[in-house]
Scaffold this active site. Structure first.
Site, PDB file in Angstrom:
ATOM      1  N   ARG A 181     -13.910 -19.746 -40.403  1.00 21.53           N
ATOM      2  CA  ARG A 181     -13.975 -18.718 -41.444  1.00 21.53           C
ATOM      3  C   ARG A 181     -12.780 -17.792 -41.258  1.00 21.53           C
ATOM      4  O   ARG A 181     -12.631 -17.158 -40.213  1.00 21.53           O
ATOM      5  CB  ARG A 181     -15.278 -17.927 -41.299  1.00 21.53           C
ATOM      6  CG  ARG A 181     -15.395 -16.719 -42.234  1.00 21.53           C
ATOM      7  CD  ARG A 181     -16.555 -15.843 -41.773  1.00 21.53           C
ATOM      8  NE  ARG A 181     -16.840 -14.700 -42.617  1.00 21.53           N
ATOM      9  CZ  ARG A 181     -16.225 -13.517 -42.515  1.00 21.53           C
ATOM     10  NH1 ARG A 181     -15.238 -13.332 -41.657  1.00 21.53           N
ATOM     11  NH2 ARG A 181     -16.591 -12.513 -43.288  1.00 21.53           N
ATOM     12  N   ASP A 207     -11.045 -14.564 -41.996  1.00 22.75           N
ATOM     13  CA  ASP A 207     -11.496 -13.249 -42.443  1.00 22.75           C
ATOM     14  C   ASP A 207     -10.434 -12.547 -43.287  1.00 22.75           C
ATOM     15  O   ASP A 207      -9.243 -12.596 -42.984  1.00 22.75           O
ATOM     16  CB  ASP A 207     -11.798 -12.403 -41.189  1.00 22.75           C
ATOM     17  CG  ASP A 207     -12.379 -11.043 -41.526  1.00 22.75           C
ATOM     18  OD1 ASP A 207     -13.431 -11.013 -42.185  1.00 22.75           O
ATOM     19  OD2 ASP A 207     -11.776 -10.018 -41.143  1.00 22.75           O
ATOM     20  N   GLU A 213     -12.720 -15.996 -46.767  1.00 32.26           N
ATOM     21  CA  GLU A 213     -13.526 -14.806 -47.009  1.00 32.26           C
ATOM     22  C   GLU A 213     -12.649 -13.865 -47.822  1.00 32.26           C
ATOM     23  O   GLU A 213     -11.848 -13.111 -47.294  1.00 32.26           O
ATOM     24  CB  GLU A 213     -13.982 -14.159 -45.696  1.00 32.26           C
ATOM     25  CG  GLU A 213     -15.099 -13.150 -45.900  1.00 32.26           C
ATOM     26  CD  GLU A 213     -14.663 -11.700 -45.804  1.00 32.26           C
ATOM     27  OE1 GLU A 213     -15.474 -10.811 -46.118  1.00 32.26           O
ATOM     28  OE2 GLU A 213     -13.516 -11.431 -45.416  1.00 32.26           O
ATOM     29  N   HIS A 271     -23.579 -10.162 -43.519  1.00 30.14           N
ATOM     30  CA  HIS A 271     -23.523  -9.019 -42.610  1.00 30.14           C
ATOM     31  C   HIS A 271     -22.844  -7.803 -43.244  1.00 30.14           C
ATOM     32  O   HIS A 271     -22.910  -6.710 -42.714  1.00 30.14           O
ATOM     33  CB  HIS A 271     -22.773  -9.416 -41.341  1.00 30.14           C
ATOM     34  CG  HIS A 271     -21.313  -9.641 -41.604  1.00 30.14           C
ATOM     35  ND1 HIS A 271     -20.855 -10.711 -42.344  1.00 30.14           N
ATOM     36  CD2 HIS A 271     -20.215  -8.921 -41.269  1.00 30.14           C
ATOM     37  CE1 HIS A 271     -19.533 -10.638 -42.438  1.00 30.14           C
ATOM     38  NE2 HIS A 271     -19.125  -9.565 -41.786  1.00 30.14           N
ATOM     39  N   ASP A 272     -22.160  -8.014 -44.375  1.00 34.63           N
ATOM     40  CA  ASP A 272     -21.444  -6.906 -45.009  1.00 34.63           C
ATOM     41  C   ASP A 272     -22.291  -6.244 -46.092  1.00 34.63           C
ATOM     42  O   ASP A 272     -23.392  -6.680 -46.405  1.00 34.63           O
ATOM     43  CB  ASP A 272     -20.129  -7.412 -45.610  1.00 34.63           C
ATOM     44  CG  ASP A 272     -19.023  -7.522 -44.551  1.00 34.63           C
ATOM     45  OD1 ASP A 272     -19.076  -6.770 -43.558  1.00 34.63           O
ATOM     46  OD2 ASP A 272     -18.123  -8.365 -44.722  1.00 34.63           O
TER      47      ASP A 272
END
Ligand code: OTU
Length: 650
Positions: A282, A284, A326, A395-396
Site C-alpha cells: 500500500r 501511502d 492510497e 483507520h482514517d
C-alpha cells in the site's frame, strides 16, 4: 518496446554493472529488464534527463533492481512466474480483506499469527497489517512517520517475525499487505538527522528553505491537510535553522522526488518489503508525491510518472507484487492512479475507492440514494487489469470527497450538504443517532471530515444506550447493508477490524498524550476479544453482525459474477431510496446477480416491469442468495424490507 537509443544505453549499463551482478544467472531479470527498460529509461529521462549525473543515476537504479532480484527468495520468484501466467489473479471474487493494527488486534506480530483463525473463520484471506516500521513512539502518526524503513518497530516484533507471518499466511492461502510510506519520513529518520547536521546530500532529500520566501509562494496554492494539529505546510527546524516542507504533521518531512536519489532509495525500500514476502504494497499518500509552486501539490503529472517508474521497476524485480494507491482525492482523479491511456494498470493495480465510500455514507445520512446512484454512475471507468479496494470504514477520517457537480445534480447545495453530513454524523442534526466527531475542521474554508467507528456512526452506540430494540435493529441492518455493497460491487472488499463485531467508539486514546489531539484514534481502539467471543452466542449483536457477514463473504466467494471484469451495470429504477445494479458473467451473460439495496427505513417496492428492459424477468423462482429462499412478489412488484438488500439470482 524496442528502441535503439534505450537499448544501447542498456548495453552500456550492463557492461558497467558490478561483476557479481553480471556473473549471476539472472535470466528472468534480464528478460524483464529488456521488456521494461524502454519505459523506465523514457520516464527517468523525462523527469531527470537534464541532470549532469543522469547516466550515473540510471546505473544506480538498474543496480538496485538487480541486487534486490539476486536477494529474492526462490519461492517468491516462483510465485512471480505463476502470477505472470495468471495475471488477472487479483480480480477474482475469492479475495476478501481486512485492515488491522497488529498491536491492537493482537499484541504484536507473533500474537497476530495466533489470531489468524479468527480471520479465517470470517472468511478473510487478505490482511493489511497497518504500518509496523520503526517510528518515534511519541510522534508516529499511527505508523506513518517512519524512522527506519527497513526495521520493524520493536514494539511489534522483528523483521524475522514479519517473514514468519508472511509464510504462515501463505500456508493458509492468505495475502499480506504492507505499507510503504513513500511521501515522507519522520523527522527522526537518519536522512532528516543528517540534513539537520548540515549534510547537503541529505538536505537535498527534502524540501528545505533558508527563509519564508519560497514557502510563502507554495502556501498560496497548497491546501492544509491537518489544519488543527499541523496548520500550514512548512515547519521551522531550530537545529538546522531552516524551513522544511511538512504537508502532514510537523514531524513528517516531505521527500523531494526532484532528486533521483530519493526515488532510487524508495524503490529499493519497496523491493526490500517485496522480498520480505509482502504480496501487495500500500503506497501511502501517493497524490502528494510531486510538489510544484503554484499548484495544490496534489495529483501532479509527475506524481503519476514517479508511480509508473515505481511500477515498472517493481515489475523487473518482483512482478508478482501489486500496489495499492492510497489517493483520497476527487473521484475523477482517483482512477488516474491506475494509469491513463492503458489497458493494464501501469501505476497501481488497486486503488482505494474513496468515492464509493463517501457516497455510501451520504446514503446513510440522507436515507436515499440520490447522490449514491449518481456518483456510482459517474465513477470513472477503471482499466481492465485493475481493481477497486471497496471499503466502508478505515483507520482514517471520512472525507466528503464528492464531485460537486453530482451534488448539485442531486439537488443539494455542495457547501450546505457537506455541513449537513458533518452535523448528521456528529449527532448535531435533530434525531441523528450518530456519534462521530468532526475531524480536520478548517474554519477558513468551512471544510470538515468525520471520525468514528462504523457502529457508532450508524447509531448502534446510542441505540444500545437507550436500549431501543428497533434502533439496534436498524443499526445492525445498516452495517450489513453497507457491507452488502462492498462485497458485491466489483473489487476487493476491505473490512475494518472491529466492524464485524460492531465495535463502538472508544475514548481510550484521550489518556495518551501522544494521541489525544488526533480523534481518528476514536476508531482505532484495542480489539475487544471478550466482545468477539459473543459472536458465538445466538441473538447477541456480535452474533447477528458476524454471522451475517460471514455468510455474505462465503456467498461472494462462490459467486463468480462478483469477480471484477467490468461486469457491473447500474440499473435506473424510479425509486430514489434504492441502489440497483447487476453483475453478469463476462463469458455467460445468463449467469448474473441483481443487487438491490434499500437505504430507507421504510420498505420499498420495485415493479417487476421496470427491470425487464435489462433482461431481468423476475419470477417467483428468483432466489435471494443470502436467505436461500425466493423473494415475495405481490401485484407484480417485489418489496425490499427497510434498510435491507437482495442479491438475486435466477
Ligand atoms: C494517509 O492518509 C494515512 O492513511 C494517514 O493515516 C496518514 O496520517 C497520512 O497519510 C500521512 O501519512 O494522504 O492521500 O484525511 O485521508 O492524510 C490521502 C486525511 C492521505 C487522510 C490523508 C491520507
Amino acid at each position: 518496446m524496442y528502441e535503439q537509443a534505450s537499448h544501447s544505453l542498456l548495453n552500456e549499463i550492463l557492461v558497467q554493472l558490478k561483476p557479481e551482478i553480471g556473473n549471476l544467472r539472472l535470466r528472468h531479470f534480464y528478460t524483464r529488464l529488456g521488456a521494461n527498460f524502454y519505459a523506465i529509461h523514457s520516464l527517468f529521462r523525462l523527469i531527470y534527463g537534464e541532470r549532469a549525473d543522469f547516466k550515473e543515476q540510471m546505473v544506480s537504479l538498474v543496480e538496485t533492481l538487480a541486487l534486490r532480484y539476486m536477494e529474492r527468495a526462490p519461492h517468491l520468484r516462483k510465485s512471480d512466474l505463476a502470477r505472470e501466467k495468471n495475471y488477472n489473479w487479483f480480480l477474482s471474487q475469492k479475495w476478501v480483506g481486512m485492515a488491522l493494527y497488529c498491536d491492537r488486534f493482537a499484541d504484536d506480530l507473533k500474537g497476530l499469527r495466533e489470531k489468524l483463525p479468527y480471520l479465517q473463520e470470517l472468511g478473510i484471506n487478505l490482511v493489511h497489517v497497518m504500518p509496523i516500521l520503526d517510528c518515534p513512539p511519541e510522534h508516529s502518526d499511527g505508523g506513518y512517520a517512519v524512522r527506519d524503513f527497513c526495521k520493524v518497530d520493536a514494539r511489534f516484533g522483528s523483521n524475522e517475525d514479519i517473514e514468519a507471518l508472511a509464510s504462515t499466511l501463505k500456508r493458509r492461502d492468505m495475502l499480506l499487505v504492507l505499507d510503504v510510506v513513500v511521501n515522507h519520513t519522520s523527522n527522526e529518520h537518519e536522512w532528516a538527522q543528517r540534513a539537520r547536521q548540515g549534510e547537503k546530500k541529505y538536505q537535498d532529500y527534502y524540501y528545505i528553505f533558508d527563509n519564508r520566501e519560497i514557502p510563502n509562494i507554495y502556501e498560496e496554492s497548497m491546501p492544509e491537510i491537518f489544519p488543527n494539529n499541523a496548520p500550514g505546510n512548512f515547519t521551522w527546524d531550530e537545529e538546522m535553522g531552516k524551513w522544511v516542507m511538512t504537508v502532514f504533521n510537523n514531524y513528517q518531512w516531505d521527500l523531494n522526488y526532484h532528486n533521483p536519489a530519493v526515488l532510487i532509495e524508495m524503490i529499493d525500500i519497496i523491493l526490500f518489503w517485496a522480498n520480505k514476502g509482502a504480496d501487495i504494497l500500500r503506497l501511502d499518500a501517493v497524490a502528494f508525491l510531486w510538489k510544484k509552486m503554484g499548484s495544490q501539490c496534489q495529483n501532479e503529472r509527475e506524481a503519476h510518472l514517479i508511480l509508473q517508474l515505481m511500477k515498472d521497476c517493481c515489475q523487473v524485480t518482483a512482478p508478482g507484487v501489486l500496489f495499492i494507491a492510497e489517493a483520497i482525492v476527487a473521484p475523477g482523479e482517483i482512477a488516474k492512479y491506475f494509469g491513463e491511456d492503458a489497458i493494464n494498470a501501469k501505476e497501481c493495480e488497486i486503488a482505494y475507492n474513496a468515492a464509493l465510500m463517501a457516497l455510501l455514507w451520504d446514503a446513510v445520512a440522507t436515507k436515499n440514494t440520490n447522490l449514491l446512484s449518481r456518483g456510482v454512475k459517474n465513477l470513472p471507468v477503471k482499466l481492465e487489469r485493475a481493481t477497486w479496494l471497496n471499503y466502508v470504514r478505515c483507520h482514517d477520517d471520512i472525507g466528503l470527497g464528492f464531485d460537486d457537480n453530482d451534488v448539485r445534480l442531486a439537488s443539494y447545495d455542495p457547501v450546505l450538504h457537506r455541513r449537513f453530513l458533518v452535523d448528521y454524523f456528529t449527532g448535531k442534526f435533530p434525531d441523528s443517532p450518530a456519534r462521530g466527531l468532526p475531524f480536520g475542521e478548517n474554519l477558513k474554508t468551512g471544510d470538515a471530515r468525520i471520525s468514528g467507528s462504523l457502529a457508532s456512526l450508524v447509531g448502534l452506540e446510542s441505540a444500545l444506550e437507550s436500549g431501543d430494540a428497533a434502533a439496534i435493529d436498524n443499526a445492525i441492518k445498516t452495517i450489513l447493508l453497507l457491507h452488502s455493497i462492498i462485497l458485491s460491487f466489483g473489487g476487493i472488499p476491505l473490512l475494518y477490524y472491529g466492524d464485524a463485531i460492531g465495535m463502538l467508539n472508544s475514548l481510550e486514546y484521550l489518556a495518551d498524550p501522544a494521541k489525544r489531539e488526533d480523534n481518528r484514534w476514536l476508531h482505532r481502539s484495542h480489539f475487544d476479544w471478550s466482545k468477539a467471543s459473543k459472536r458465538h452466542q445466538t441473538g447477541t449483536v456480535e452474533n447477528r453482525i458476524f454471522c451475517a457477514l460471514k455468510k455474505m463473504i462465503a456467498l461472494r466467494k462462490e459467486t463468480p459474477v462478483f469477480a471484477d471484469f467490468d461486469n457491473r451495470q447500474l440499473l435506473p429504477v424510479d425509486n430514489a431510496n434504492l441502489l440497483v445494479f447487476s453483475r453478469t458473467d463476462a463469458q455467460n451473460s445468463r449467469s448474473r446477480v441483481l443487487v438491490i439495496a434499500n437505504f430507507n427505513p421504510e420498505a420499498q417496492t420495485v415493479p417487476v416491469d421496470t427491470l425487464q428492459p435489462f433482461g431481468f424477468f423476475l419470477k417467483e423462482s428468483m432466489k435471494n442468495l443470502c436467505s436461500g429462499t425466493s423473494i415475495p412478489m405481490e401485484n407484480n412488484a417485489i418489496t425490499i424490507p427497510p434498510l435491507s438488500f437482495y442479491w438475486l439470482a435466477d
